[in-house]
Design an enzyme around this catalytic site. Structure first.
Site, PDB file in Angstrom:
ATOM      1  N   GLU A   1       0.859  -1.201   0.000  1.00 60.88           N
ATOM      2  CA  GLU A   1       0.000   0.000   0.000  1.00 60.88           C
ATOM      3  C   GLU A   1       0.893   1.250   0.000  1.00 60.88           C
ATOM      4  O   GLU A   1       1.937   1.262   0.659  1.00 60.88           O
ATOM      5  CB  GLU A   1      -0.848  -0.030   1.283  1.00 60.88           C
ATOM      6  CG  GLU A   1      -1.677   1.209   1.550  1.00 60.88           C
ATOM      7  CD  GLU A   1      -2.275   1.210   2.960  1.00 60.88           C
ATOM      8  OE1 GLU A   1      -1.617   0.745   3.919  1.00 60.88           O
ATOM      9  OE2 GLU A   1      -3.418   1.688   3.108  1.00 60.88           O
TER      10      GLU A   1
ATOM     11  N   ASN B   1      -7.067   6.107  -1.843  1.00 64.62           N
ATOM     12  CA  ASN B   1      -5.966   5.185  -1.555  1.00 64.62           C
ATOM     13  C   ASN B   1      -6.165   4.020  -2.526  1.00 64.62           C
ATOM     14  O   ASN B   1      -7.104   3.229  -2.373  1.00 64.62           O
ATOM     15  CB  ASN B   1      -6.062   4.744  -0.082  1.00 64.62           C
ATOM     16  CG  ASN B   1      -4.871   3.925   0.355  1.00 64.62           C
ATOM     17  OD1 ASN B   1      -4.161   3.359  -0.458  1.00 64.62           O
ATOM     18  ND2 ASN B   1      -4.671   3.829   1.663  1.00 64.62           N
TER      19      ASN B   1
ATOM     20  N   LYS C   1      -9.419   1.858  -2.012  1.00 67.17           N
ATOM     21  CA  LYS C   1      -9.660   1.317  -0.656  1.00 67.17           C
ATOM     22  C   LYS C   1     -11.029   1.720  -0.096  1.00 67.17           C
ATOM     23  O   LYS C   1     -11.365   2.910  -0.066  1.00 67.17           O
ATOM     24  CB  LYS C   1      -8.538   1.814   0.266  1.00 67.17           C
ATOM     25  CG  LYS C   1      -8.558   1.230   1.674  1.00 67.17           C
ATOM     26  CD  LYS C   1      -7.291   1.690   2.414  1.00 67.17           C
ATOM     27  CE  LYS C   1      -7.143   1.140   3.797  1.00 67.17           C
ATOM     28  NZ  LYS C   1      -5.874   1.555   4.416  1.00 67.17           N
TER      29      LYS C   1
ATOM     30  N   GLU D   1      -6.204   8.694   7.551  1.00 62.86           N
ATOM     31  CA  GLU D   1      -6.679   8.229   6.235  1.00 62.86           C
ATOM     32  C   GLU D   1      -8.037   8.826   5.870  1.00 62.86           C
ATOM     33  O   GLU D   1      -8.313   9.099   4.704  1.00 62.86           O
ATOM     34  CB  GLU D   1      -6.748   6.705   6.194  1.00 62.86           C
ATOM     35  CG  GLU D   1      -5.376   6.078   6.106  1.00 62.86           C
ATOM     36  CD  GLU D   1      -5.437   4.620   5.687  1.00 62.86           C
ATOM     37  OE1 GLU D   1      -5.986   4.306   4.623  1.00 62.86           O
ATOM     38  OE2 GLU D   1      -4.929   3.789   6.461  1.00 62.86           O
TER      39      GLU D   1
ATOM     40  N   CYS E   1      -4.814  -3.011   2.837  1.00 62.15           N
ATOM     41  CA  CYS E   1      -4.540  -2.950   4.274  1.00 62.15           C
ATOM     42  C   CYS E   1      -5.733  -3.273   5.158  1.00 62.15           C
ATOM     43  O   CYS E   1      -6.086  -4.426   5.343  1.00 62.15           O
ATOM     44  CB  CYS E   1      -3.926  -1.598   4.634  1.00 62.15           C
ATOM     45  SG  CYS E   1      -3.150  -1.672   6.270  1.00 62.15           S
TER      46      CYS E   1
END
Ligand code: CDT
Length: 320
Positions: free
Chosen positions: A47, A107, A124, A143, A173
């Site tokens: 990632e 992401n 993500k 995030e 992740c």
């Protein structure tokens, strides 16, 4: 005919905040070269592989964070990865911060064919952490500030990986901790999950103690269970080591559809682990205990999509 795939997971050691893309990309090209020498057909990188794990750093104005994001792939900085893919005839998976032409931030991960074409993109979905500066935390995990929730679902595509057609899907992740994500991939007959992560060795939330050894245990537990319950392989690939005083736990693994670890990184640096995957192994689970068509009972799973938070059960009261 047996369907075999030589899979490489390319763990990256730390990338410091002050280091530019060219440092990470140079290291990644060397790992691709090693992967080629070891007969790998695909390399999975972590990632946010091109930079330090920047969501630990607070930035008031997002415009000042633009330098962490990619606006195009390939770019001048990432072109050497695409060139190496062509030279070595190797596909690669790359996690990076994406800024779209409309200014949206995700992401993101892509799987790139050796020709340089992007075969699959994933953004993500399960963003951990918080949006605003949290004074309770010893280290921020922003995030939710730096990214929107991914808008592509959990796609799977059948595509050439080396000589073999493979059903590939991705997670990033924190997604690995959510069985719903694995099952959505499993329902599309995923055979290989490419999964990059950056996980701190310590829980920094300061809301109760978590023993250090449990951090790796929970990561492996999630990946191994996901593979077993969905009859697929996974490459779980970490960024590892000390980034500006903040430790990421590494422990990258390749897992088979029985949930067994086939290969595991042993360092906190750049390290390539390789496993030969017999994709025929995906059939056993899929035709027996996890034959979804025969055994799943979606009529009993309504809460999975109807609800986010849990609700308290009704209290039992004795009749008499
Ligand atoms: N990058 C990422 O998703 N890391 C999270 C850490 C959670 S702690 C806020 C993970 O699940 O590993």
């Amino acid at each position: 005919m047996s369907r075999r795939l030589v899979l490489a997971a390319a763990q990256l050691g730390p990338i410091q905040k002050a280091e530019g893309r060219e440092v990470a990309v140079g290291r990644m090209v060397r790992l691709m070269e090693t992967a080629h020498r070891r007969g790998a057909e695909v390399v999975v990188f972590p990632e946010l592989a091109l930079t330090t794990f920047f969501p630990r750093w607070y930035e008031e104005d997002l415009a000042n964070a633009d330098h962490w994001y990619e606006t195009a792939l390939p770019s001048n900085a990432t072109a050497p990865l695409f060139a190496a893919a062509r030279t070595y005839g190797i596909g690669f998976h790359l996690g990076y911060a994406e800024k779209t032409p409309e200014g949206r931030r995700f992401n993101t991960a892509v799987y790139v064919h050796p020709s340089g074409e992007v075969v699959l993109k994933y953004r993500k979905v399960h963003l951990p952490g918080h949006k605003e500066y949290d004074p309770q935390r010893r280290v921020q995990h922003l995030e939710k500030r730096y990214f929107e929730v991914g808008d592509l679902g959990f796609p799977v595509v059948r595509a050439p990986v080396g000589e073999t057609q493979v059903n590939i899907g991705m997670m990033i992740c924190n997604d690995r901790r959510w069985p719903e994500a694995w099952r959505v991939l499993g329902l599309q007959q995923v055979e290989l999950v490419m999964l990059g992560y950056n996980t701190p060795s310590l829980n920094m939330e300061n809301r109760g103690f978590e023993a250090h050894h449990l951090r790796v245990f929970h990561s492996h537990l999630s990946i191994q269970a996901g593979c077993y319950q969905n009859a697929c392989f996974a490459a779980g690939v970490a960024k590892a080591g000390d980034e500006d005083g903040h430790e990421l736990f590494g422990h990258s693994i390749i897992v088979n559809p029985q949930g067994e670890i086939m290969a595991q990184a042993t360092s906190w640096g750049d390290e390539l682990i390789v496993a030969e995957c017999d994709l025929g192994m995906c059939e056993l689970g899929r035709k027996t205990i996890f034959d979804f068509a025969r055994h799943r009972r979606p009529e009993a799973y309504g809460r999975i999509t109807a609800q986010t938070g849990s609700v308290a059960p009704p209290a039992w009261a004795p009749r008499g």
